[in-house]
Write a protein that holds these residues in place. Structure first.
Motif, PDB file in Angstrom:
ATOM      1  N   ARG A  24       0.812  -1.227   0.000  1.00 56.64           N
ATOM      2  CA  ARG A  24       0.000   0.000   0.000  1.00 56.64           C
ATOM      3  C   ARG A  24       0.845   1.276   0.000  1.00 56.64           C
ATOM      4  NH1 ARG A  24      -5.211  -0.715   0.692  1.00 56.64           N
ATOM      5  NH2 ARG A  24      -5.565   1.225   1.777  1.00 56.64           N
ATOM      6  N   ARG A  25       2.106   1.179  -0.423  1.00 58.76           N
ATOM      7  CA  ARG A  25       3.003   2.336  -0.449  1.00 58.76           C
ATOM      8  C   ARG A  25       2.624   3.287  -1.577  1.00 58.76           C
ATOM      9  NH1 ARG A  25       7.368   1.277   3.293  1.00 58.76           N
ATOM     10  NH2 ARG A  25       6.389  -0.378   4.475  1.00 58.76           N
ATOM     11  N   VAL A  26       2.798   4.576  -1.334  1.00 58.57           N
ATOM     12  CA  VAL A  26       2.498   5.611  -2.323  1.00 58.57           C
ATOM     13  C   VAL A  26       3.605   5.691  -3.376  1.00 58.57           C
ATOM     14  CG1 VAL A  26       2.201   8.104  -2.618  1.00 58.57           C
ATOM     15  CG2 VAL A  26       1.083   6.927  -0.710  1.00 58.57           C
ATOM     16  N   PHE A  27       4.842   5.441  -2.948  1.00 55.92           N
ATOM     17  CA  PHE A  27       5.973   5.540  -3.869  1.00 55.92           C
ATOM     18  C   PHE A  27       6.252   4.203  -4.523  1.00 55.92           C
ATOM     19  CE2 PHE A  27       6.725   8.987  -0.818  1.00 55.92           C
ATOM     20  CZ  PHE A  27       6.762  10.049  -1.697  1.00 55.92           C
ATOM     21  N   PRO A  28       6.573   4.179  -5.801  1.00 54.29           N
ATOM     22  CA  PRO A  28       6.769   5.316  -6.686  1.00 54.29           C
ATOM     23  C   PRO A  28       5.434   5.926  -7.123  1.00 54.29           C
ATOM     24  CG  PRO A  28       7.077   3.299  -7.915  1.00 54.29           C
ATOM     25  CD  PRO A  28       6.862   2.908  -6.474  1.00 54.29           C
ATOM     26  N   VAL A  29       5.386   7.248  -7.178  1.00 53.73           N
ATOM     27  CA  VAL A  29       4.195   7.968  -7.611  1.00 53.73           C
ATOM     28  C   VAL A  29       4.075   7.796  -9.121  1.00 53.73           C
ATOM     29  CG1 VAL A  29       3.116  10.240  -7.830  1.00 53.73           C
ATOM     30  CG2 VAL A  29       4.316   9.626  -5.729  1.00 53.73           C
ATOM     31  N   THR A  30       2.905   7.350  -9.568  1.00 52.37           N
ATOM     32  CA  THR A  30       2.699   7.070 -10.987  1.00 52.37           C
ATOM     33  C   THR A  30       2.187   8.275 -11.768  1.00 52.37           C
ATOM     34  OG1 THR A  30       0.481   6.252 -10.481  1.00 52.37           O
ATOM     35  CG2 THR A  30       2.251   4.625 -10.579  1.00 52.37           C
ATOM     36  N   ALA A  31       1.681   9.285 -11.089  1.00 56.27           N
ATOM     37  CA  ALA A  31       1.157  10.472 -11.765  1.00 56.27           C
ATOM     38  C   ALA A  31       2.309  11.320 -12.304  1.00 56.27           C
ATOM     39  CB  ALA A  31       0.303  11.290 -10.809  1.00 56.27           C
ATOM     40  N   LYS A  32       2.104  11.902 -13.451  1.00 57.96           N
ATOM     41  CA  LYS A  32       3.109  12.767 -14.068  1.00 57.96           C
ATOM     42  C   LYS A  32       2.847  14.213 -13.647  1.00 57.96           C
ATOM     43  CE  LYS A  32       4.867   9.425 -16.494  1.00 57.96           C
ATOM     44  NZ  LYS A  32       5.802   8.625 -15.794  1.00 57.96           N
ATOM     45  N   LEU A  33       3.655  14.696 -12.702  1.00 54.06           N
ATOM     46  CA  LEU A  33       3.509  16.054 -12.196  1.00 54.06           C
ATOM     47  C   LEU A  33       4.846  16.761 -12.251  1.00 54.06           C
ATOM     48  CD1 LEU A  33       1.333  15.214  -9.077  1.00 54.06           C
ATOM     49  CD2 LEU A  33       0.546  16.221 -11.195  1.00 54.06           C
ATOM     50  N   LYS A  34       4.795  18.081 -12.407  1.00 57.21           N
ATOM     51  CA  LYS A  34       6.025  18.867 -12.504  1.00 57.21           C
ATOM     52  C   LYS A  34       6.291  19.618 -11.209  1.00 57.21           C
ATOM     53  CE  LYS A  34       5.651  19.529 -17.453  1.00 57.21           C
ATOM     54  NZ  LYS A  34       5.566  20.460 -18.559  1.00 57.21           N
ATOM     55  N   GLY A  35       7.566  19.876 -10.973  1.00 56.60           N
ATOM     56  CA  GLY A  35       7.986  20.715  -9.846  1.00 56.60           C
ATOM     57  C   GLY A  35       7.509  20.192  -8.512  1.00 56.60           C
TER      58      GLY A  35
END
Length: 173
Positions: A24-35
């Motif tokens: 249930r870990r959040v990382f790696p985050v799969t969403a493509k976000l900047k900054g």
């Protein structure tokens, strides 16, 4: 009556990915976000109680370092399942620590039970049919099948591509 938690598409994507993982870990985050956008989204999920900080054993998943120097990472909470419409058996008695993990059971009258009934029909169900039935996003349906049904309940969900109907998911009785 519980208030519905409003989530953005990015928040939903991050939570669905975390809920579908065994740990249930959040990382790696799969969403493509900047900054700094990832940090802002995760802080908002923390504030809503949908994710929580836990000690990290893997340097690649460190979210921040606590005041005592402990590396921290993030994982989805049970509230995240509820926000995504994924039913869990949190009311079940916990198993002894040394007993093998038993598959979870679904509650009667839940969306999860209705989803299982759709998948047990002889004709099965497509993602489009399930989204129309429950009003879920397609990624939420895939997360429910992979996470709640396959991993948590241990059900064997098969899929096949049928011409004119697309990919159909089924559970054999």
């Amino acid at each position: 009556m519980t208030q519905q938690i409003q989530l953005s598409e990015t928040q939903t994507t991050i939570l669905a990915a975390a809920c579908s993982r065994d740990d249930r870990r959040v990382f790696p985050v799969t969403a493509k976000l900047k900054g700094g956008a990832v940090g802002n989204v995760l802080k908002n999920l923390l504030k809503k109680g949908l994710i929580e900080e836990i000690a990290s054993k893997d340097d690649a998943t460190v979210w921040r370092v606590g005041e005592d120097g402990t590396p921290l990472t993030l994982r989805a909470t049970a509230t995240a399942d509820a926000a995504l419409g994924i039913e869990t058996a949190d009311d079940a008695e916990p198993e002894e620590a040394e007993a093998p993990a038993a598959p979870r059971r679904q509650r009667e009258g839940s969306k999860q039970e209705a989803l299982i009934a759709m998948l047990k029909r002889p004709e099965g169900a497509s993602i489009a049919e399930i989204t129309a039935e429950f009003g879920w996003q397609a990624h939420t349906v895939r997360g429910a099948i992979a996470g709640a049904l396959k991993k948590k309940l241990g059900l064997e969900v098969t899929s096949e591509k049928i011409e004119g109907r697309g990919r159909i998911y089924k559970i054999q009785d």
